[in-house]
Every structure is written in C-alpha cells, then in structure tokens.
Design an enzyme around this catalytic site. Sequence first.
Site, PDB file in Angstrom:
ATOM      1  N   ARG A  56       1.060  -1.525  -0.160  1.00 44.35           N
ATOM      2  CA  ARG A  56      -0.190   0.392   0.090  1.00 44.35           C
ATOM      3  C   ARG A  56       0.808   0.955  -0.125  1.00 44.35           C
ATOM      4  O   ARG A  56       0.190   2.770  -0.158  1.00 44.35           O
ATOM      5  CB  ARG A  56      -1.121  -0.334   1.084  1.00 44.35           C
ATOM      6  CG  ARG A  56      -1.663   1.235   1.037  1.00 44.35           C
ATOM      7  CD  ARG A  56      -2.321   1.142   2.157  1.00 44.35           C
ATOM      8  NE  ARG A  56      -3.894   0.232   2.608  1.00 44.35           N
ATOM      9  CZ  ARG A  56      -3.617  -0.615   3.960  1.00 44.35           C
ATOM     10  NH1 ARG A  56      -3.549  -0.395   4.227  1.00 44.35           N
ATOM     11  NH2 ARG A  56      -4.742  -1.824   3.475  1.00 44.35           N
ATOM     12  N   TYR A  57       2.662   0.961   0.479  1.00 46.95           N
ATOM     13  CA  TYR A  57       2.935   2.598   0.735  1.00 46.95           C
ATOM     14  C   TYR A  57       4.135   2.286  -0.259  1.00 46.95           C
ATOM     15  O   TYR A  57       4.655   0.533  -0.458  1.00 46.95           O
ATOM     16  CB  TYR A  57       3.608   2.638   1.882  1.00 46.95           C
ATOM     17  CG  TYR A  57       2.396   2.513   3.062  1.00 46.95           C
ATOM     18  CD1 TYR A  57       1.972   4.309   3.598  1.00 46.95           C
ATOM     19  CD2 TYR A  57       2.195   1.788   4.410  1.00 46.95           C
ATOM     20  CE1 TYR A  57       0.360   3.959   4.410  1.00 46.95           C
ATOM     21  CE2 TYR A  57       1.343   1.285   4.527  1.00 46.95           C
ATOM     22  CZ  TYR A  57       0.122   2.547   4.946  1.00 46.95           C
ATOM     23  OH  TYR A  57      -0.574   2.894   5.622  1.00 46.95           O
ATOM     24  N   ARG A  97       7.013  -0.190   1.657  1.00 46.41           N
ATOM     25  CA  ARG A  97       6.994  -1.118   2.455  1.00 46.41           C
ATOM     26  C   ARG A  97       6.257  -2.279   2.004  1.00 46.41           C
ATOM     27  O   ARG A  97       5.258  -1.591   1.112  1.00 46.41           O
ATOM     28  CB  ARG A  97       6.369  -0.650   3.833  1.00 46.41           C
ATOM     29  CG  ARG A  97       7.630   0.192   4.430  1.00 46.41           C
ATOM     30  CD  ARG A  97       6.233   1.644   5.331  1.00 46.41           C
ATOM     31  NE  ARG A  97       5.943   2.740   4.704  1.00 46.41           N
ATOM     32  CZ  ARG A  97       5.282   3.351   4.567  1.00 46.41           C
ATOM     33  NH1 ARG A  97       4.026   3.319   5.761  1.00 46.41           N
ATOM     34  NH2 ARG A  97       5.301   4.642   4.380  1.00 46.41           N
ATOM     35  N   CYS A 129      -1.856 -18.554  14.883  1.00 53.32           N
ATOM     36  CA  CYS A 129      -1.062 -17.390  16.392  1.00 53.32           C
ATOM     37  C   CYS A 129      -1.131 -18.410  17.500  1.00 53.32           C
ATOM     38  O   CYS A 129      -2.082 -19.353  17.966  1.00 53.32           O
ATOM     39  CB  CYS A 129      -1.803 -16.128  16.883  1.00 53.32           C
ATOM     40  SG  CYS A 129      -1.947 -15.661  15.151  1.00 53.32           S
ATOM     41  N   CYS A 146      -6.546 -12.687  19.414  1.00 57.62           N
ATOM     42  CA  CYS A 146      -7.359 -12.091  19.821  1.00 57.62           C
ATOM     43  C   CYS A 146      -8.161 -11.665  18.932  1.00 57.62           C
ATOM     44  O   CYS A 146      -8.165 -11.664  18.183  1.00 57.62           O
ATOM     45  CB  CYS A 146      -5.573 -10.573  19.824  1.00 57.62           C
ATOM     46  SG  CYS A 146      -4.284 -11.143  19.656  1.00 57.62           S
ATOM     47  N   CYS A 170      -8.257  -8.571  16.464  1.00 60.65           N
ATOM     48  CA  CYS A 170      -8.166  -9.064  15.424  1.00 60.65           C
ATOM     49  C   CYS A 170      -8.256  -8.133  14.393  1.00 60.65           C
ATOM     50  O   CYS A 170      -9.362  -8.512  13.622  1.00 60.65           O
ATOM     51  CB  CYS A 170      -7.282 -10.375  15.748  1.00 60.65           C
ATOM     52  SG  CYS A 170      -5.782 -10.709  14.175  1.00 60.65           S
ATOM     53  N   ARG A 182      -7.117  -8.846  11.517  1.00 56.34           N
ATOM     54  CA  ARG A 182      -7.129 -10.390  10.450  1.00 56.34           C
ATOM     55  C   ARG A 182      -7.980 -11.642  10.578  1.00 56.34           C
ATOM     56  O   ARG A 182      -8.537 -12.650  10.528  1.00 56.34           O
ATOM     57  CB  ARG A 182      -5.890 -10.798  10.484  1.00 56.34           C
ATOM     58  CG  ARG A 182      -5.102  -9.425   9.062  1.00 56.34           C
ATOM     59  CD  ARG A 182      -4.058  -9.808   8.615  1.00 56.34           C
ATOM     60  NE  ARG A 182      -3.664  -8.341   8.441  1.00 56.34           N
ATOM     61  CZ  ARG A 182      -2.154  -8.296   8.615  1.00 56.34           C
ATOM     62  NH1 ARG A 182      -1.818  -9.570   9.594  1.00 56.34           N
ATOM     63  NH2 ARG A 182      -1.433  -7.303   9.077  1.00 56.34           N
ATOM     64  N   ASP A 225      -9.288  -0.986  14.868  1.00 53.96           N
ATOM     65  CA  ASP A 225     -10.164  -1.077  13.651  1.00 53.96           C
ATOM     66  C   ASP A 225     -11.859  -1.819  13.289  1.00 53.96           C
ATOM     67  O   ASP A 225     -11.858  -2.207  14.433  1.00 53.96           O
ATOM     68  CB  ASP A 225      -9.353  -1.927  12.286  1.00 53.96           C
ATOM     69  CG  ASP A 225      -7.564  -1.600  12.317  1.00 53.96           C
ATOM     70  OD1 ASP A 225      -7.862  -0.774  12.245  1.00 53.96           O
ATOM     71  OD2 ASP A 225      -6.629  -2.359  11.750  1.00 53.96           O
ATOM     72  N   ASP A 261      -5.848   3.501  11.330  1.00 50.89           N
ATOM     73  CA  ASP A 261      -5.933   3.103  10.075  1.00 50.89           C
ATOM     74  C   ASP A 261      -6.764   3.450   9.359  1.00 50.89           C
ATOM     75  O   ASP A 261      -8.276   2.696   9.208  1.00 50.89           O
ATOM     76  CB  ASP A 261      -5.466   1.569  10.244  1.00 50.89           C
ATOM     77  CG  ASP A 261      -4.265   0.977   9.158  1.00 50.89           C
ATOM     78  OD1 ASP A 261      -4.720   2.130   8.032  1.00 50.89           O
ATOM     79  OD2 ASP A 261      -3.972   0.513   9.012  1.00 50.89           O
ATOM     80  N   LYS A 299      -2.418   4.848   7.030  1.00 58.51           N
ATOM     81  CA  LYS A 299      -2.381   5.360   8.252  1.00 58.51           C
ATOM     82  C   LYS A 299      -2.325   6.806   8.799  1.00 58.51           C
ATOM     83  O   LYS A 299      -2.143   7.180   7.761  1.00 58.51           O
ATOM     84  CB  LYS A 299      -1.498   4.685   9.544  1.00 58.51           C
ATOM     85  CG  LYS A 299      -1.430   2.986   9.257  1.00 58.51           C
ATOM     86  CD  LYS A 299      -0.662   2.447  10.398  1.00 58.51           C
ATOM     87  CE  LYS A 299       0.161   1.397   9.991  1.00 58.51           C
ATOM     88  NZ  LYS A 299       0.097   0.315   8.942  1.00 58.51           N
TER      89      LYS A 299
HETATM   90  C1  LIG Z   1       0.672   0.176   8.822  1.00 56.49           C
HETATM   91  C2  LIG Z   1       1.414  -0.942   7.234  1.00 56.49           C
HETATM   92  C3  LIG Z   1       2.830  -0.489   7.127  1.00 56.49           C
HETATM   93  C4  LIG Z   1       3.397  -0.394   8.274  1.00 56.49           C
HETATM   94  O1  LIG Z   1       3.904   1.063   8.317  1.00 56.49           O
HETATM   95  P1  LIG Z   1       4.729   2.057   9.092  1.00 56.49           P
HETATM   96  O2  LIG Z   1       3.534   2.952   9.122  1.00 56.49           O
HETATM   97  O3  LIG Z   1       5.817   1.931   8.339  1.00 56.49           O
HETATM   98  O4  LIG Z   1       4.509   0.711  10.707  1.00 56.49           O
HETATM   99  C5  LIG Z   1       3.181  -1.472   5.944  1.00 56.49           C
HETATM  100  N1  LIG Z   1       2.415  -1.627   4.917  1.00 56.49           N
HETATM  101  C6  LIG Z   1       0.982  -1.975   4.930  1.00 56.49           C
HETATM  102  C7  LIG Z   1       0.133  -3.242   3.913  1.00 56.49           C
HETATM  103  C8  LIG Z   1       0.734  -1.778   6.638  1.00 56.49           C
HETATM  104  O5  LIG Z   1      -0.846  -2.003   6.678  1.00 56.49           O
HETATM  105  S1  SF4 Z   2      -3.800  -9.323  16.786  1.00 56.05           S
HETATM  106 FE1  SF4 Z   2      -4.181 -11.290  15.442  1.00 56.05          FE
HETATM  107  S2  SF4 Z   2      -2.649 -11.768  13.598  1.00 56.05           S
HETATM  108 FE2  SF4 Z   2      -1.814 -10.617  15.827  1.00 56.05          FE
HETATM  109  S3  SF4 Z   2      -1.648 -12.009  17.386  1.00 56.05           S
HETATM  110 FE3  SF4 Z   2      -3.671 -11.641  17.563  1.00 56.05          FE
HETATM  111  S4  SF4 Z   2      -4.790 -12.574  16.149  1.00 56.05           S
HETATM  112 FE4  SF4 Z   2      -2.138 -13.394  15.711  1.00 56.05          FE
END
Ligand SMILES: *Cc1c(COP(=O)(O)O)cnc(C)c1O
Ligand code: SF4
Length: 388
Positions: A114-115, A118, A127, A131, A134, A136, A295, A332, A339
Amino acid sequence: MLDASIRHPRWASVPDAQWSDWRWQQRNRVSTLAELEQFVALDPRERDGVGARGFPFAITPYYASLMDCTRAGSSCPIRRQAIPVADEGLPSLGDMEDPLGEDDHRPVEIISHRYPDRALLYVSHNCPVYCRHCTRARKVGDVASAPGRGALDEAYAYLRRTPAIRDVLISGGDPLSLSDRRLVEICQALRAIPSVEVLRLCTRNPVTLPQRITAELLEPLRELHPIWVSTHFNHPRECTAEAGRALERLADAGFAIGNQTVLLRDLNDDAETITALNRWLVRHRCRPYYLFQCDPVRGSGHLRTPIETGLRIIDELRGRLSGLAIPQFVVDLPGGGGKVALTPDRVISREGRRWRFRNAHGREYEYVDPDDAPAATPRRAASLPLVM
Ligand SMILES: *Cc1c(COP(=O)(O)O)cnc(C)c1O
Ligand code: SF4
C-alpha cells in the site's frame, strides 16, 4: 506486575522443561469450551461467545495463567482479549469484514503493498492466542490456509522486481508460529534481495508465548540484521518477568523493538494504564511506536473506543511522560486509505509570523518565526527527492 512463575494450578504438575518449551505451550492451547469451563468461572456472555462468529479461540497455558479465572463476569484484560463473548455476534456501526481493504491491495497472493517503500508479507495464519480484536479475523485461525512454498516464491519474485520496497513486514497471523527453520529460511530469502534493507518481524509471541524467544531462534537471525521486531503489548498485566526477559533477549541479540498497542474499551483506554505499560516497555528497551485506534472489524464493536479517547490519552501523556514512552496515535483508514497520525491540537492561532500555542498544562505561549522567513513557506516537495 505478575510473577513469571505464576502458573494456574491446572498446570501445576507440568515439568518446568515442558512449561518453558514453546512447542508444548502451542500444542496444549485451550481451544474448546469444555476445557475452558474446567478452570474458568465463565459467565453466560462468555459461554455464548464461543462460536458467536466464525473466529476460533485459542489460549496458551502461559497466557491463560495470567487470567483472573475465579470470578464470573470478571473484566480481566487478559480474559477480554482471549475469551470470546456473545457481543462478537452483534453487528455494530461501521463494521467491515476486511476493514483495511487488505485483500484488494495484493499484487500477489501473500503481499499487501500500500505504501511505496514498504510491503507486508503474510507467512502464517496461526497465532498462540487469537486476539478477539484481530483485524485479520477473516483468515487468522484458518491454519490450513497458510501460504505454501509457491506463494512465497511468487512473493520473493515480486519484491525482486519492485526495488522501491525497502522495508518488509513479516506478518500473518504470527510468523513465530513457524518452525525456526522455516522462519530463518524466509528471512534469508528476503535478505538475499538487494533492495530489501529492513526486515520487520510482527509478532505477539513476546506477549502470549515469551518462551518462543529462544537462543536457537535468535542466533541464526542475528546474522540477518537489521531486523526490527514489532510486538503488541496492550496491558500492564501482560508485563511479566517472563515477557520482560523475552524483550531483553531480543534487544541483547541486536533487534530493535517497537510496540503497537490497540486501544480497547474499558481495558486500556485511560492514560494511567498506557503510562504504566509504556514505562515498563521502555525499561525493557522496547519503544512504544503506535497506539492504534481499533479497526472496525466485524465482531469488535464492544471493544472499540471513540477516536476522541485516543486523542485525550495522548494529550494527557505529553509533558508528563518521557517522550520515549509516548507513541503516535494512529487510525488506519477503513477501506484502505492507509494510516493517519492524530495529535492533540496545540496551535491556538497564527497571525503572520506569530504563532500562539497552548502547552500540556493549558498555559499559553507565543513563538515568532524569524524575520527572513517567508510568511507562508511554499511547498518545495516537487524539488526534493521523495526518498533518500
Ligand atoms: C501498517 C502497514 C505498514 C507499515 O507502516 P508503518 O507506518 O511504516 O509502520 C506497511 N504496509 C501495510 C499494508 C500496513 O498496513
Ligand atoms: S492480533 Fe491477530 S494476527 Fe496478531 S497475534 Fe492477535 S490474532 Fe494473531
């Protein structure tokens, strides 16, 4: 602060060597209602929570031992992060299945890009603890769907042909759920890509399974530095001697460590809790990096706070707490906007060169720009290189 040796009586007879073996902890996770009922005084909301949405629960014996198990209706912060409640089945305003639009930003199956500089790599859907907040939840816990070798090779090829990516976040699920051998292989493969400068291991194992941070894991990884570790402590009750030792082992082995806390309603949404947590982290050489607005993932409505809460907490920390212990408050943006960092507004007014500010204690001060500075500086972004 809890003692490392704290172990729920349920596991009192487990030999120390097993208790401190992460594989034993992983194999003996509590993941059914029947097991949970044997040692936790559940209330009806928790009993109905199991199965309220298609997101399994699992708790390591270590993390379960940090729970207040004795009282039904307990608001224990460990319990609320690990045991589902019936509210998870309730819809809430703004809910989404994939709040960050991660599934729409994938050039290859296991990369989210996305960036420009990175990328996030998903290497596991497992995991130690799932959590309840989470982001995801839609794929985490579905262990069978973990990416295979083909998906990894495709990801390496993408990174090789996209040299703008300098920072690779190794995430999941939790990458430390993989065996040492597989995780080291992945890090070696990434390190072999010349344009990849920094690796980040995103892991909650220091919190939920600190026994995982072993010398055998760290030795081969330290040859691949710089590796940053991004961990996820949410509450001082997680700050055990055992967790502290895991952070120290990482720091001693040359990893730079940052923490990302997720703000959770009635769990850590006040300045005192965040202060205690962050002071402990800094003492253990872990820098509080982000304080995340939760989120809007479906099933987390009961855990979310208003954005105002995060701003108020940062406002209360600034001026009272070491800057090293103050994270950025980040939202986010739902739908994949990325973010944004929010800071309490300290500027009261600006007239020409005169800026008026209100400090952390509510007093007003003026700052005057230098004489030769243009009253409004034009943006020079176009003439500056975007990345150095
Ligand atoms: C959060 C995130 C990052 C890392 O972002 P930083 O602000 O540099 O910590 C990179 N890629 C994705 C898709 C993210 O959600
Ligand atoms: S937030 Fe989601 S991905 Fe991260 S440790 Fe918890 S369950 Fe696993």
